[in-house]
Design a protein around this motif. Sequence first.
Motif, PDB file in Angstrom:
ATOM      1  N   LEU A 104       1.432 -52.684  -3.259  1.00  0.00           N
ATOM      2  CA  LEU A 104       1.593 -51.254  -3.632  1.00  0.00           C
ATOM      3  C   LEU A 104       1.865 -51.230  -5.392  1.00  0.00           C
ATOM      4  CD1 LEU A 104       3.017 -49.549  -0.674  1.00  0.00           C
ATOM      5  CD2 LEU A 104       0.609 -49.683  -1.567  1.00  0.00           C
ATOM      6  N   GLY A 105       2.885 -52.205  -5.630  1.00  0.00           N
ATOM      7  CA  GLY A 105       3.305 -52.113  -7.164  1.00  0.00           C
ATOM      8  C   GLY A 105       2.008 -52.132  -8.064  1.00  0.00           C
ATOM      9  N   GLN A 106       0.944 -53.210  -7.740  1.00  0.00           N
ATOM     10  CA  GLN A 106      -0.333 -53.192  -8.326  1.00  0.00           C
ATOM     11  C   GLN A 106      -1.092 -52.058  -8.245  1.00  0.00           C
ATOM     12  OE1 GLN A 106      -2.368 -56.563  -6.761  1.00  0.00           O
ATOM     13  NE2 GLN A 106      -1.091 -58.137  -8.163  1.00  0.00           N
ATOM     14  N   VAL A 107      -1.050 -51.179  -7.243  1.00  0.00           N
ATOM     15  CA  VAL A 107      -1.849 -50.037  -6.902  1.00  0.00           C
ATOM     16  C   VAL A 107      -1.379 -48.965  -8.074  1.00  0.00           C
ATOM     17  CG1 VAL A 107      -2.574 -48.202  -5.509  1.00  0.00           C
ATOM     18  CG2 VAL A 107      -2.669 -50.374  -4.772  1.00  0.00           C
ATOM     19  N   TYR A 108       0.188 -48.963  -7.855  1.00  0.00           N
ATOM     20  CA  TYR A 108       0.877 -47.767  -8.757  1.00  0.00           C
ATOM     21  C   TYR A 108       1.503 -48.044  -9.749  1.00  0.00           C
ATOM     22  CZ  TYR A 108      -0.179 -45.374  -4.437  1.00  0.00           C
ATOM     23  OH  TYR A 108      -1.029 -44.985  -3.164  1.00  0.00           O
ATOM     24  N   HIS A 109       1.192 -49.310 -10.491  1.00  0.00           N
ATOM     25  CA  HIS A 109       1.521 -49.412 -11.807  1.00  0.00           C
ATOM     26  C   HIS A 109       2.869 -50.021 -12.080  1.00  0.00           C
ATOM     27  CE1 HIS A 109      -2.229 -48.102 -13.398  1.00  0.00           C
ATOM     28  NE2 HIS A 109      -2.017 -47.166 -12.658  1.00  0.00           N
ATOM     29  N   VAL A 110       3.672 -50.611 -10.927  1.00  0.00           N
ATOM     30  CA  VAL A 110       5.127 -50.725 -10.951  1.00  0.00           C
ATOM     31  C   VAL A 110       5.089 -52.371 -10.731  1.00  0.00           C
ATOM     32  CG1 VAL A 110       7.218 -50.738  -9.504  1.00  0.00           C
ATOM     33  CG2 VAL A 110       5.731 -48.861  -9.709  1.00  0.00           C
ATOM     34  N   ASP A 111       5.570 -53.164 -11.989  1.00  0.00           N
ATOM     35  CA  ASP A 111       5.813 -54.336 -12.243  1.00  0.00           C
ATOM     36  C   ASP A 111       7.084 -54.957 -12.140  1.00  0.00           C
ATOM     37  OD1 ASP A 111       3.087 -54.640 -12.988  1.00  0.00           O
ATOM     38  OD2 ASP A 111       3.288 -54.179 -14.930  1.00  0.00           O
ATOM     39  N   VAL A 112       8.180 -54.045 -12.198  1.00  0.00           N
ATOM     40  CA  VAL A 112       9.686 -54.358 -12.381  1.00  0.00           C
ATOM     41  C   VAL A 112      10.206 -53.741 -10.849  1.00  0.00           C
ATOM     42  CG1 VAL A 112      11.578 -54.161 -13.659  1.00  0.00           C
ATOM     43  CG2 VAL A 112       9.899 -54.613 -14.856  1.00  0.00           C
ATOM     44  N   PHE A 113      11.053 -54.544 -10.301  1.00  0.00           N
ATOM     45  CA  PHE A 113      11.929 -53.909  -9.081  1.00  0.00           C
ATOM     46  C   PHE A 113      13.324 -54.160  -9.503  1.00  0.00           C
ATOM     47  CE2 PHE A 113       8.213 -56.216  -7.488  1.00  0.00           C
ATOM     48  CZ  PHE A 113       7.586 -55.235  -7.184  1.00  0.00           C
TER      49      PHE A 113
ATOM     50  N   ALA B 192      -1.241 -36.649  -5.973  1.00  0.00           N
ATOM     51  CA  ALA B 192      -2.330 -36.692  -5.534  1.00  0.00           C
ATOM     52  C   ALA B 192      -2.779 -38.124  -5.326  1.00  0.00           C
ATOM     53  CB  ALA B 192      -3.262 -35.827  -6.041  1.00  0.00           C
ATOM     54  N   GLY B 193      -1.992 -38.940  -5.339  1.00  0.00           N
ATOM     55  CA  GLY B 193      -2.298 -40.392  -4.979  1.00  0.00           C
ATOM     56  C   GLY B 193      -2.237 -41.382  -6.313  1.00  0.00           C
ATOM     57  N   VAL B 194      -1.930 -40.624  -7.487  1.00  0.00           N
ATOM     58  CA  VAL B 194      -2.113 -41.064  -8.785  1.00  0.00           C
ATOM     59  C   VAL B 194      -0.745 -41.368  -9.514  1.00  0.00           C
ATOM     60  CG1 VAL B 194      -3.207 -40.634 -10.997  1.00  0.00           C
ATOM     61  CG2 VAL B 194      -4.375 -40.255  -8.996  1.00  0.00           C
ATOM     62  N   THR B 195      -0.237 -42.515 -10.061  1.00  0.00           N
ATOM     63  CA  THR B 195       0.905 -42.363 -10.764  1.00  0.00           C
ATOM     64  C   THR B 195       0.892 -41.770 -12.073  1.00  0.00           C
ATOM     65  OG1 THR B 195       1.007 -44.827 -10.012  1.00  0.00           O
ATOM     66  CG2 THR B 195       2.362 -44.189 -11.511  1.00  0.00           C
ATOM     67  N   ILE B 196       1.893 -40.878 -12.088  1.00  0.00           N
ATOM     68  CA  ILE B 196       2.201 -40.031 -13.164  1.00  0.00           C
ATOM     69  C   ILE B 196       3.134 -41.042 -14.188  1.00  0.00           C
ATOM     70  CG2 ILE B 196       3.049 -37.948 -14.091  1.00  0.00           C
ATOM     71  CD1 ILE B 196       0.225 -37.809 -12.653  1.00  0.00           C
ATOM     72  N   GLY B 197       4.107 -41.618 -13.561  1.00  0.00           N
ATOM     73  CA  GLY B 197       5.114 -42.253 -14.429  1.00  0.00           C
ATOM     74  C   GLY B 197       6.002 -43.233 -13.618  1.00  0.00           C
ATOM     75  N   VAL B 198       6.654 -44.173 -14.265  1.00  0.00           N
ATOM     76  CA  VAL B 198       7.305 -45.057 -13.753  1.00  0.00           C
ATOM     77  C   VAL B 198       8.618 -45.313 -14.440  1.00  0.00           C
ATOM     78  CG1 VAL B 198       7.425 -47.610 -12.940  1.00  0.00           C
ATOM     79  CG2 VAL B 198       5.401 -46.568 -12.819  1.00  0.00           C
ATOM     80  N   ILE B 199       9.730 -45.352 -13.629  1.00  0.00           N
ATOM     81  CA  ILE B 199      10.946 -45.564 -14.345  1.00  0.00           C
ATOM     82  C   ILE B 199      11.637 -46.905 -13.715  1.00  0.00           C
ATOM     83  CG2 ILE B 199      13.424 -44.659 -14.755  1.00  0.00           C
ATOM     84  CD1 ILE B 199      12.136 -41.767 -13.911  1.00  0.00           C
ATOM     85  N   PRO B 200      11.504 -47.828 -14.517  1.00  0.00           N
ATOM     86  CA  PRO B 200      12.037 -49.204 -13.800  1.00  0.00           C
ATOM     87  C   PRO B 200      13.815 -49.456 -14.336  1.00  0.00           C
ATOM     88  CG  PRO B 200      11.286 -49.364 -16.248  1.00  0.00           C
ATOM     89  CD  PRO B 200      10.799 -48.028 -15.971  1.00  0.00           C
TER      90      PRO B 200
ATOM     91  N   PRO C  42      -1.805 -38.912 -15.748  1.00  0.00           N
ATOM     92  CA  PRO C  42      -1.498 -40.143 -15.076  1.00  0.00           C
ATOM     93  C   PRO C  42      -1.343 -41.225 -16.144  1.00  0.00           C
ATOM     94  CG  PRO C  42      -3.572 -38.771 -14.207  1.00  0.00           C
ATOM     95  CD  PRO C  42      -3.158 -38.130 -15.585  1.00  0.00           C
ATOM     96  N   LEU C  43      -0.738 -42.208 -15.826  1.00  0.00           N
ATOM     97  CA  LEU C  43      -0.897 -43.439 -16.419  1.00  0.00           C
ATOM     98  C   LEU C  43      -2.363 -43.894 -16.484  1.00  0.00           C
ATOM     99  CD1 LEU C  43       2.243 -45.471 -14.807  1.00  0.00           C
ATOM    100  CD2 LEU C  43       1.950 -44.451 -17.134  1.00  0.00           C
ATOM    101  N   ALA C  44      -2.539 -44.561 -17.649  1.00  0.00           N
ATOM    102  CA  ALA C  44      -3.873 -45.182 -18.000  1.00  0.00           C
ATOM    103  C   ALA C  44      -4.024 -46.317 -16.891  1.00  0.00           C
ATOM    104  CB  ALA C  44      -4.059 -45.638 -19.371  1.00  0.00           C
ATOM    105  N   GLN C  45      -5.175 -46.522 -16.550  1.00  0.00           N
ATOM    106  CA  GLN C  45      -5.357 -47.777 -15.846  1.00  0.00           C
ATOM    107  C   GLN C  45      -5.006 -49.131 -16.451  1.00  0.00           C
ATOM    108  OE1 GLN C  45      -6.485 -47.856 -12.595  1.00  0.00           O
ATOM    109  NE2 GLN C  45      -6.481 -45.763 -12.470  1.00  0.00           N
ATOM    110  N   ALA C  46      -4.186 -49.694 -15.902  1.00  0.00           N
ATOM    111  CA  ALA C  46      -4.036 -51.065 -16.497  1.00  0.00           C
ATOM    112  C   ALA C  46      -5.117 -52.113 -16.691  1.00  0.00           C
ATOM    113  CB  ALA C  46      -2.989 -51.692 -15.596  1.00  0.00           C
ATOM    114  N   ALA C  47      -4.901 -52.622 -17.725  1.00  0.00           N
ATOM    115  CA  ALA C  47      -6.052 -53.628 -17.917  1.00  0.00           C
ATOM    116  C   ALA C  47      -5.933 -54.789 -17.185  1.00  0.00           C
ATOM    117  CB  ALA C  47      -5.895 -53.945 -19.429  1.00  0.00           C
TER     118      ALA C  47
END
Length: 143
Positions: free
Chosen positions: A77-86, A94-102, A124-129
């Motif tokens: 789910l981190g890959q889907v929602y742009h979360v790399d850090v825990f 609406a199923g789209v990541t607006i922002g992440v706070i690590p 929304p956050l841009a799609q990750a490369a």
Amino acid sequence: MPSSGVLERAGVPIIDERSAADALGGGRNEAVLLFFPGDPAQRPETADVAVIFPELLAAFQGRLRGAVVALGAERTLGQVYHVDVFPSLAVIRAGVTIGVIPRVRDWADYVQKIEAFLDPAAQPLAQAAPRVAITSAYKGATA
């Protein structure tokens, strides 16, 4: 998963790969604060964020609901929602990541960022490369 009763008292659902789409989108435009806890044995900040998470839901009551990602579903789910850090908190609309706070932050940082993410004009956050894994580093390598 943090063993703290704090999350249990918050009464938020725990989601995995199978339930995420319905829990976070499902055609609704409401915002969800999604908690990616990480393994608390490896990440001491998880316990702090687990305490802050329900307080944020209370502070944004009526504007934000919450969910927690199951430990085994974090990488997928981190890959889907742009979360790399825990641990991290992600605002999903609406199923789209607006922002992440690590990691853990000051209360004022959380409030400021979440307010910005809840703005209807927030993009929304841009799609990750595509990601490239670095598997080794060779010191002294030449190109």
